[in-house]
Design a protein around this motif. Structure first.
Motif, PDB file in Angstrom:
ATOM      1  N   ALA A   1       0.742  -1.489  -0.084  1.00 49.30           N
ATOM      2  CA  ALA A   1       0.265   0.005  -0.344  1.00 49.30           C
ATOM      3  C   ALA A   1       0.894   1.144   0.331  1.00 49.30           C
ATOM      4  CB  ALA A   1      -1.058   0.005   1.541  1.00 49.30           C
ATOM      5  N   VAL A   2       2.167   1.117   1.431  1.00 46.97           N
ATOM      6  CA  VAL A   2       2.610   1.794   0.620  1.00 46.97           C
ATOM      7  C   VAL A   2       3.824   2.665  -0.247  1.00 46.97           C
ATOM      8  CG1 VAL A   2       4.677   3.415   2.292  1.00 46.97           C
ATOM      9  CG2 VAL A   2       2.672   2.349   3.160  1.00 46.97           C
ATOM     10  N   ARG A   3       4.040   1.295  -1.072  1.00 47.09           N
ATOM     11  CA  ARG A   3       4.754   1.839  -2.567  1.00 47.09           C
ATOM     12  C   ARG A   3       3.738   2.112  -3.291  1.00 47.09           C
ATOM     13  NH1 ARG A   3       5.910  -3.211  -2.723  1.00 47.09           N
ATOM     14  NH2 ARG A   3       8.473  -3.186  -1.900  1.00 47.09           N
ATOM     15  N   GLU A   4       2.440   1.604  -3.633  1.00 51.12           N
ATOM     16  CA  GLU A   4       1.729   1.683  -4.615  1.00 51.12           C
ATOM     17  C   GLU A   4       1.363   3.148  -4.207  1.00 51.12           C
ATOM     18  OE1 GLU A   4      -1.896  -0.132  -4.225  1.00 51.12           O
ATOM     19  OE2 GLU A   4      -1.190  -1.351  -4.796  1.00 51.12           O
ATOM     20  N   VAL A   5       1.620   4.036  -3.334  1.00 51.71           N
ATOM     21  CA  VAL A   5       1.174   5.480  -2.444  1.00 51.71           C
ATOM     22  C   VAL A   5       2.065   6.200  -3.178  1.00 51.71           C
ATOM     23  CG1 VAL A   5       1.193   7.639  -0.559  1.00 51.71           C
ATOM     24  CG2 VAL A   5      -0.534   4.764  -0.972  1.00 51.71           C
ATOM     25  N   ASN A   6       3.194   5.634  -2.877  1.00 49.12           N
ATOM     26  CA  ASN A   6       4.610   6.315  -3.328  1.00 49.12           C
ATOM     27  C   ASN A   6       5.032   6.278  -4.636  1.00 49.12           C
ATOM     28  OD1 ASN A   6       7.312   6.960  -2.708  1.00 49.12           O
ATOM     29  ND2 ASN A   6       8.259   5.648  -4.050  1.00 49.12           N
ATOM     30  N   ASP A   7       4.243   5.248  -5.417  1.00 51.61           N
ATOM     31  CA  ASP A   7       4.166   5.310  -6.329  1.00 51.61           C
ATOM     32  C   ASP A   7       3.322   6.440  -7.496  1.00 51.61           C
ATOM     33  OD1 ASP A   7       6.122   3.401  -6.790  1.00 51.61           O
ATOM     34  OD2 ASP A   7       4.480   2.122  -7.159  1.00 51.61           O
ATOM     35  N   ARG A   8       2.162   6.357  -6.605  1.00 50.31           N
ATOM     36  CA  ARG A   8       0.929   7.694  -7.530  1.00 50.31           C
ATOM     37  C   ARG A   8       1.817   8.769  -6.951  1.00 50.31           C
ATOM     38  NH1 ARG A   8      -2.659   3.757  -4.889  1.00 50.31           N
ATOM     39  NH2 ARG A   8      -3.349   5.204  -3.110  1.00 50.31           N
ATOM     40  N   LEU A   9       1.951   8.850  -5.639  1.00 53.99           N
ATOM     41  CA  LEU A   9       3.002  10.238  -5.237  1.00 53.99           C
ATOM     42  C   LEU A   9       3.866  11.072  -6.102  1.00 53.99           C
ATOM     43  CD1 LEU A   9       2.982  13.021  -3.819  1.00 53.99           C
ATOM     44  CD2 LEU A   9       4.666  11.401  -2.270  1.00 53.99           C
ATOM     45  N   ALA A  10       5.287   9.582  -7.498  1.00 49.91           N
ATOM     46  CA  ALA A  10       5.639  10.009  -8.093  1.00 49.91           C
ATOM     47  C   ALA A  10       5.472  10.255  -9.629  1.00 49.91           C
ATOM     48  CB  ALA A  10       7.047   8.575  -7.505  1.00 49.91           C
ATOM     49  N   GLN A  11       3.559   9.502  -9.783  1.00 47.27           N
ATOM     50  CA  GLN A  11       3.625   9.872 -11.296  1.00 47.27           C
ATOM     51  C   GLN A  11       2.660  11.125 -11.306  1.00 47.27           C
ATOM     52  OE1 GLN A  11       0.719   6.738 -11.729  1.00 47.27           O
ATOM     53  NE2 GLN A  11       2.450   5.017 -11.914  1.00 47.27           N
ATOM     54  N   ALA A  12       2.096  11.300  -9.829  1.00 46.19           N
ATOM     55  CA  ALA A  12       2.021  12.956  -9.762  1.00 46.19           C
ATOM     56  C   ALA A  12       2.752  14.099  -9.968  1.00 46.19           C
ATOM     57  CB  ALA A  12       1.078  13.065  -8.392  1.00 46.19           C
ATOM     58  N   VAL A  13       3.973  14.116  -8.712  1.00 45.34           N
ATOM     59  CA  VAL A  13       5.483  14.645  -9.634  1.00 45.34           C
ATOM     60  C   VAL A  13       5.237  14.894 -10.743  1.00 45.34           C
ATOM     61  CG1 VAL A  13       7.281  14.915  -8.323  1.00 45.34           C
ATOM     62  CG2 VAL A  13       5.723  14.860  -6.707  1.00 45.34           C
ATOM     63  N   TRP A  14       5.528  13.505 -11.636  1.00 46.05           N
ATOM     64  CA  TRP A  14       6.378  13.002 -12.720  1.00 46.05           C
ATOM     65  C   TRP A  14       5.354  14.476 -14.035  1.00 46.05           C
ATOM     66  CZ3 TRP A  14      10.318  13.576 -15.873  1.00 46.05           C
ATOM     67  CH2 TRP A  14      10.318  12.891 -16.295  1.00 46.05           C
ATOM     68  N   LYS A  15       4.004  14.461 -13.759  1.00 43.67           N
ATOM     69  CA  LYS A  15       3.319  14.407 -14.143  1.00 43.67           C
ATOM     70  C   LYS A  15       3.392  15.982 -14.308  1.00 43.67           C
ATOM     71  CE  LYS A  15      -1.541  14.600 -15.412  1.00 43.67           C
ATOM     72  NZ  LYS A  15      -2.829  14.620 -14.923  1.00 43.67           N
ATOM     73  N   ALA A  16       3.435  16.613 -13.398  1.00 42.72           N
ATOM     74  CA  ALA A  16       3.361  17.567 -12.162  1.00 42.72           C
ATOM     75  C   ALA A  16       4.668  18.703 -13.399  1.00 42.72           C
ATOM     76  CB  ALA A  16       2.988  18.339 -11.126  1.00 42.72           C
ATOM     77  N   ALA A  17       5.750  17.721 -13.175  1.00 42.76           N
ATOM     78  CA  ALA A  17       7.046  18.392 -13.568  1.00 42.76           C
ATOM     79  C   ALA A  17       6.631  18.727 -15.473  1.00 42.76           C
ATOM     80  CB  ALA A  17       8.091  17.824 -13.597  1.00 42.76           C
ATOM     81  N   CYS A  18       6.120  17.183 -16.038  1.00 41.63           N
ATOM     82  CA  CYS A  18       6.108  17.266 -17.326  1.00 41.63           C
ATOM     83  C   CYS A  18       4.591  18.551 -18.186  1.00 41.63           C
ATOM     84  CB  CYS A  18       5.479  16.024 -17.909  1.00 41.63           C
ATOM     85  SG  CYS A  18       6.783  15.028 -17.674  1.00 41.63           S
ATOM     86  N   GLU A  19       4.124  19.007 -16.599  1.00 45.83           N
ATOM     87  CA  GLU A  19       2.307  20.640 -17.538  1.00 45.83           C
ATOM     88  C   GLU A  19       3.840  21.686 -17.195  1.00 45.83           C
ATOM     89  OE1 GLU A  19      -0.694  19.166 -14.997  1.00 45.83           O
ATOM     90  OE2 GLU A  19      -0.931  18.113 -15.946  1.00 45.83           O
ATOM     91  N   ILE A  20       4.667  21.763 -16.388  1.00 42.25           N
ATOM     92  CA  ILE A  20       5.645  22.991 -15.694  1.00 42.25           C
ATOM     93  C   ILE A  20       6.601  22.839 -17.564  1.00 42.25           C
ATOM     94  CG2 ILE A  20       6.822  23.909 -14.713  1.00 42.25           C
ATOM     95  CD1 ILE A  20       5.439  22.397 -12.141  1.00 42.25           C
ATOM     96  N   ALA A  21       7.226  21.518 -17.163  1.00 41.36           N
ATOM     97  CA  ALA A  21       8.375  21.484 -19.055  1.00 41.36           C
ATOM     98  C   ALA A  21       7.117  22.375 -20.195  1.00 41.36           C
ATOM     99  CB  ALA A  21       8.392  20.434 -18.577  1.00 41.36           C
ATOM    100  N   ASN A  22       5.800  21.594 -20.533  1.00 46.83           N
ATOM    101  CA  ASN A  22       5.413  22.032 -21.234  1.00 46.83           C
ATOM    102  C   ASN A  22       4.703  23.189 -21.299  1.00 46.83           C
ATOM    103  OD1 ASN A  22       5.228  19.532 -22.607  1.00 46.83           O
ATOM    104  ND2 ASN A  22       3.781  18.542 -20.912  1.00 46.83           N
ATOM    105  N   ASN A  23       4.543  23.890 -19.911  1.00 44.38           N
ATOM    106  CA  ASN A  23       3.693  25.769 -20.236  1.00 44.38           C
ATOM    107  C   ASN A  23       5.292  25.851 -20.475  1.00 44.38           C
ATOM    108  OD1 ASN A  23       1.379  24.514 -19.166  1.00 44.38           O
ATOM    109  ND2 ASN A  23       1.969  24.709 -17.173  1.00 44.38           N
ATOM    110  N   ASP A  24       6.152  26.093 -19.964  1.00 47.97           N
ATOM    111  CA  ASP A  24       8.015  27.011 -19.854  1.00 47.97           C
ATOM    112  C   ASP A  24       7.944  26.876 -21.352  1.00 47.97           C
ATOM    113  OD1 ASP A  24       7.245  27.376 -17.466  1.00 47.97           O
ATOM    114  OD2 ASP A  24       9.417  25.712 -17.199  1.00 47.97           O
TER     115      ASP A  24
END
Length: 206
Positions: free
Chosen positions: A76-99
């Motif tokens: 469960a912690v690993r899944e949460v960690n994976d989802r958190l990593a995916q959310a962080v990566w998605k946010a980073a990609c969106e920021i990069a695309n916006n830039d």
């Protein structure tokens, strides 16, 4: 080889040693570097390096021991960690695309401004070229007019020279007539004959 000051004279020396140790471990499957490896990388003397390297290696071993003692991460912690990593990566990609999109928009604006400036410069160049051509035409016309006036002046000078010659002849004739009038009667006859001969050669057509 780099020269390193003693540890007591350089507070961040231990940070450099730790960075070198971790870099070596990442390239050598987690093995610790020897003192000679660190000396080859950092330089300096073994006396300054040895106590610092010992502290750094001991601290890293303690971290490894602590991590090894941790229980396995629950799914469960690993899944949460994976989802958190995916959310962080998605946010980073969106920021990069916006830039990237912002940079593209800025570049388009700059290109449009440069094109407008280039068009203005081309208009200025066209105006200058037209003015230059007009000045060249005026200069050519003035040069032709100067040549024409020079030809007229030369012709007028020749005519003046001819008229001056005729005027001199008339003056000479007038002086001769005055002299004849003032001479005695005996000399007038011969003078009149000479003047008659001169009149035959000086016709109005000359």
């Amino acid at each position: 080889m780099k020269t390193v000051a003693p540890a007591d004279m350089k507070p961040d020396f231990e940070i450099e040693v730790e960075r070198a140790v971790r870099h070596y471990m990442s390239d050598h499957d987690g093995h610790f570097p020897s003192r000679r490896n660190l000396l080859a990388t950092l330089g300096g003397s073994l006396r300054d390096l040895n106590p610092v390297a010992k502290r750094v290696i001991e601290r890293i071993r303690e971290e490894q021991t602590a991590l090894a003692a941790l229980p396995e991460m629950p799914d469960a912690v690993r899944e949460v960690n994976d989802r958190l990593a995916q959310a962080v990566w998605k946010a980073a990609c969106e920021i990069a695309n916006n830039d990237i999109e912002a940079l593209r928009t800025l570049q388009c604006k700059r290109e449009a401004s440069q094109r407008a400036e280039l068009a203005d410069l081309e208009d200025v160049i066209d105006d200058l070229e037209e003015a230059r051509d007009a000045e060249r035409l005026r200069a050519d016309g003035a040069e032709k007019q100067i040549r024409t006036l020079e030809c007229r002046l030369e012709k007028a000078n020749r005519e003046i020279s001819t008229l001056n010659g005729r005027l001199a002849e008339r003056v000479e004739l007038l002086e001769s007539l005055r002299a004849e009038i003032t001479q005695p009667d005996s000399a007038r006859g011969s003078m009149r004959e000479n003047n008659s001969e001169f009149d035959r050669h000086d016709s109005p057509d000359t």
